[in-house]
Design a protein around this motif. Structure first.
Motif, PDB file in Angstrom:
ATOM      1  N   TRP A   1      21.076  17.920   4.036  1.00  0.00           N
ATOM      2  CA  TRP A   1      21.334  17.227   2.778  1.00  0.00           C
ATOM      3  C   TRP A   1      20.184  16.288   2.431  1.00  0.00           C
ATOM      4  O   TRP A   1      19.791  16.180   1.256  1.00  0.00           O
ATOM      5  N   ALA A   2      19.626  15.609   3.433  1.00  0.00           N
ATOM      6  CA  ALA A   2      18.494  14.713   3.186  1.00  0.00           C
ATOM      7  C   ALA A   2      17.321  15.486   2.592  1.00  0.00           C
ATOM      8  O   ALA A   2      16.681  15.031   1.629  1.00  0.00           O
ATOM      9  N   ALA A   3      17.050  16.665   3.156  1.00  0.00           N
ATOM     10  CA  ALA A   3      15.953  17.480   2.642  1.00  0.00           C
ATOM     11  C   ALA A   3      16.255  17.974   1.230  1.00  0.00           C
ATOM     12  O   ALA A   3      15.371  18.000   0.359  1.00  0.00           O
ATOM     13  N   GLN A   4      17.500  18.351   0.989  1.00  0.00           N
ATOM     14  CA  GLN A   4      17.899  18.833  -0.333  1.00  0.00           C
ATOM     15  C   GLN A   4      17.744  17.730  -1.381  1.00  0.00           C
ATOM     16  O   GLN A   4      17.229  17.969  -2.481  1.00  0.00           O
ATOM     17  N   TRP A   5      18.191  16.513  -1.040  1.00  0.00           N
ATOM     18  CA  TRP A   5      18.085  15.419  -1.995  1.00  0.00           C
ATOM     19  C   TRP A   5      16.619  15.099  -2.276  1.00  0.00           C
ATOM     20  O   TRP A   5      16.235  14.891  -3.439  1.00  0.00           O
ATOM     21  N   ALA A   6      15.797  15.030  -1.228  1.00  0.00           N
ATOM     22  CA  ALA A   6      14.379  14.726  -1.425  1.00  0.00           C
ATOM     23  C   ALA A   6      13.720  15.777  -2.317  1.00  0.00           C
ATOM     24  O   ALA A   6      12.942  15.446  -3.225  1.00  0.00           O
ATOM     25  N   ASN A   7      14.052  17.030  -2.093  1.00  0.00           N
ATOM     26  CA  ASN A   7      13.474  18.096  -2.904  1.00  0.00           C
ATOM     27  C   ASN A   7      13.904  17.965  -4.366  1.00  0.00           C
ATOM     28  O   ASN A   7      13.081  18.084  -5.288  1.00  0.00           O
ATOM     29  N   ALA A   8      15.198  17.689  -4.588  1.00  0.00           N
ATOM     30  CA  ALA A   8      15.699  17.547  -5.955  1.00  0.00           C
ATOM     31  C   ALA A   8      15.069  16.348  -6.656  1.00  0.00           C
ATOM     32  O   ALA A   8      14.865  16.361  -7.878  1.00  0.00           O
TER      33      ALA A   8
ATOM     34  N   PRO B   1       0.843  -1.204   0.000  1.00  0.00           N
ATOM     35  CA  PRO B   1       0.000   0.000   0.000  1.00  0.00           C
ATOM     36  C   PRO B   1       0.877   1.252   0.000  1.00  0.00           C
ATOM     37  O   PRO B   1       2.112   1.141  -0.020  1.00  0.00           O
ATOM     38  N   PRO B   2       0.308   2.453   0.018  1.00  0.00           N
ATOM     39  CA  PRO B   2       1.116   3.669   0.126  1.00  0.00           C
ATOM     40  C   PRO B   2       2.096   3.583   1.304  1.00  0.00           C
ATOM     41  O   PRO B   2       1.737   3.094   2.380  1.00  0.00           O
ATOM     42  N   LEU B   3       3.312   4.047   1.068  1.00  0.00           N
ATOM     43  CA  LEU B   3       4.391   3.849   2.025  1.00  0.00           C
ATOM     44  C   LEU B   3       4.766   5.143   2.738  1.00  0.00           C
ATOM     45  O   LEU B   3       4.729   6.234   2.158  1.00  0.00           O
ATOM     46  N   ALA B   4       5.175   5.000   3.991  1.00  0.00           N
ATOM     47  CA  ALA B   4       5.873   6.048   4.736  1.00  0.00           C
ATOM     48  C   ALA B   4       7.226   5.446   5.094  1.00  0.00           C
ATOM     49  O   ALA B   4       7.287   4.445   5.810  1.00  0.00           O
ATOM     50  N   VAL B   5       8.298   6.029   4.578  1.00  0.00           N
ATOM     51  CA  VAL B   5       9.639   5.468   4.764  1.00  0.00           C
ATOM     52  C   VAL B   5      10.426   6.294   5.760  1.00  0.00           C
ATOM     53  O   VAL B   5      10.572   7.511   5.590  1.00  0.00           O
ATOM     54  N   ALA B   6      10.908   5.647   6.826  1.00  0.00           N
ATOM     55  CA  ALA B   6      11.813   6.309   7.761  1.00  0.00           C
ATOM     56  C   ALA B   6      13.083   6.638   6.985  1.00  0.00           C
ATOM     57  O   ALA B   6      13.819   5.747   6.569  1.00  0.00           O
ATOM     58  N   PHE B   7      13.343   7.923   6.803  1.00  0.00           N
ATOM     59  CA  PHE B   7      14.302   8.395   5.813  1.00  0.00           C
ATOM     60  C   PHE B   7      15.431   9.159   6.501  1.00  0.00           C
ATOM     61  O   PHE B   7      15.247  10.282   6.970  1.00  0.00           O
ATOM     62  N   SER B   8      16.614   8.540   6.562  1.00  0.00           N
ATOM     63  CA  SER B   8      17.763   9.203   7.170  1.00  0.00           C
ATOM     64  C   SER B   8      18.513  10.069   6.171  1.00  0.00           C
ATOM     65  O   SER B   8      19.254  10.977   6.555  1.00  0.00           O
ATOM     66  N   GLY B   9      18.358   9.766   4.889  1.00  0.00           N
ATOM     67  CA  GLY B   9      19.172  10.393   3.860  1.00  0.00           C
ATOM     68  C   GLY B   9      20.383   9.552   3.494  1.00  0.00           C
ATOM     69  O   GLY B   9      21.154   9.916   2.617  1.00  0.00           O
ATOM     70  N   GLY B  10      20.556   8.411   4.185  1.00  0.00           N
ATOM     71  CA  GLY B  10      21.621   7.476   3.844  1.00  0.00           C
ATOM     72  C   GLY B  10      21.263   6.669   2.609  1.00  0.00           C
ATOM     73  O   GLY B  10      20.137   6.731   2.097  1.00  0.00           O
ATOM     74  N   LEU B  11      22.212   5.872   2.147  1.00  0.00           N
ATOM     75  CA  LEU B  11      22.011   5.143   0.897  1.00  0.00           C
ATOM     76  C   LEU B  11      20.815   4.204   0.959  1.00  0.00           C
ATOM     77  O   LEU B  11      20.020   4.142   0.017  1.00  0.00           O
TER      78      LEU B  11
END
Length: 292
Positions: free
Chosen positions: A64-71, A21-31
């Motif tokens: 950086w995590a926010a920047q990558w997600a935005n890009a 189903p639709p996902l919510a991913v715990a997102f650190s910004g790591g690989l």
């Protein structure tokens, strides 16, 4: 029929993602968490990334995590979480990761609940644990299991090497990104952390990461961590002789001098591994060894 970059992903993994189903991913910004979001979106999944800021995460990593997600056009929900308010984390016990992860999951679910009240729609909470994590000392995995958080990468049997390869073949930027676990892992069990110390650690490691490599062989120090045991120890996977004076200056400027500097084959799990022999760099000597 899988087309485009998703065609490089294992078929079973693609089918598993498309069945979620639709996902919510715990997102650190790591690989790992970036790859999970990237792969899920390649497979047509609805993905929301959740990033928790706190004293245990260097501010530049959150930025950086926010920047990558935005890009990447990835929807991102930022929230604040302070694990230092949790008793086991404040005591820095061997179960700190369990209690930290348990508190984090509660914070993520609370943020999702508020979002659902505004916008509607349920989401399955996932994280980026991979198959290698299942064979290491990871107390946080128990918290994930108890809270029924899914780990699609681990479930698919994807280890770090496979993730790096698939990230590169599917167009994910920076597939060689090194792991940067939370700052609490820099302290020996039993040493109490505080926000000021964690900020100082983050500043030191950021400064070391900016050192110019004297050759074309990647980051100047390779992979590295500063460990407090309580005496400071800088682990590096390489140390060019020309950089030693700059490294020592940076350590002193951030209040971590004197500091032992040691080359190790890897830097992960330092406080959870059996005693090891460290190859220490000292002025005027080739190598000395110390068992830790």
């Amino acid at each position: 029929m899988v087309a485009g970059p998703a065609a490089a992903l294992p078929g079973d993994f693609v089918r598993a993602l498309r069945g979620l189903p639709p996902l919510a991913v715990a997102f650190s910004g790591g690989l790992d968490s970036r790859f999970l979001c990237h792969a899920a979106r390649l497979c047509g999944c609805d993905v929301l990334a959740l990033h928790a800021r706190g004293p245990h995460i260097p501010a530049q990593e959150s930025a950086w995590a926010a920047q990558w997600a935005n890009a990447a056009g990835l929807p991102l929900l930022m929230l604040d979480f302070d694990p230092l308010s949790l008793p086991e984390v404040a005591r820095n016990s061997r179960q700190r990761c369990y209690d930290c992860k348990k508190g984090l999951i509660a914070a993520l679910r609370a943020a999702l609940s508020k979002r659902r009240a505004r916008e509607g729609g349920d989401r399955l909470l996932c994280d980026g644990s991979n198959a290698d994590d299942l064979h290491a000392f990871r107390p946080g995995l128990r918290a994930l299991a108890e809270a029924r958080v899914r780990s699609p990468l681990a479930e698919a049997g994807l280890d770090k090497a496979a993730i790096r390869s698939l990230a590169g073949s599917t167009g994910l930027v920076w597939p060689e990104q090194q792991a940067r676990p939370c700052l609490l892992t820099r302290l020996a069990y039993g040493l109490s952390p505080d926000a000021a110390l964690l900020e100082r650690l983050a500043g030191l490691e950021a400064a070391l990461a900016q050192l110019p490599a004297p050759d074309e062989g990647g980051p100047a120090l390779g992979d590295f961590r500063l460990r407090l045991r309580p005496a400071p120890l800088l682990q590096v996977t390489r140390l060019p002789a020309a950089l030693r004076p700059q490294v020592e200056e940076i350590l002193a400027a951030h209040g971590f001098a004197p500091c032992q500097i040691a080359e190790t084959g890897g830097v992960s799990g330092f406080f959870d591994a059996p005693p090891r022999v460290l190859h220490e760099h000292k002025p005027g000597l080739d190598f000395t060894t110390e068992r830790v």
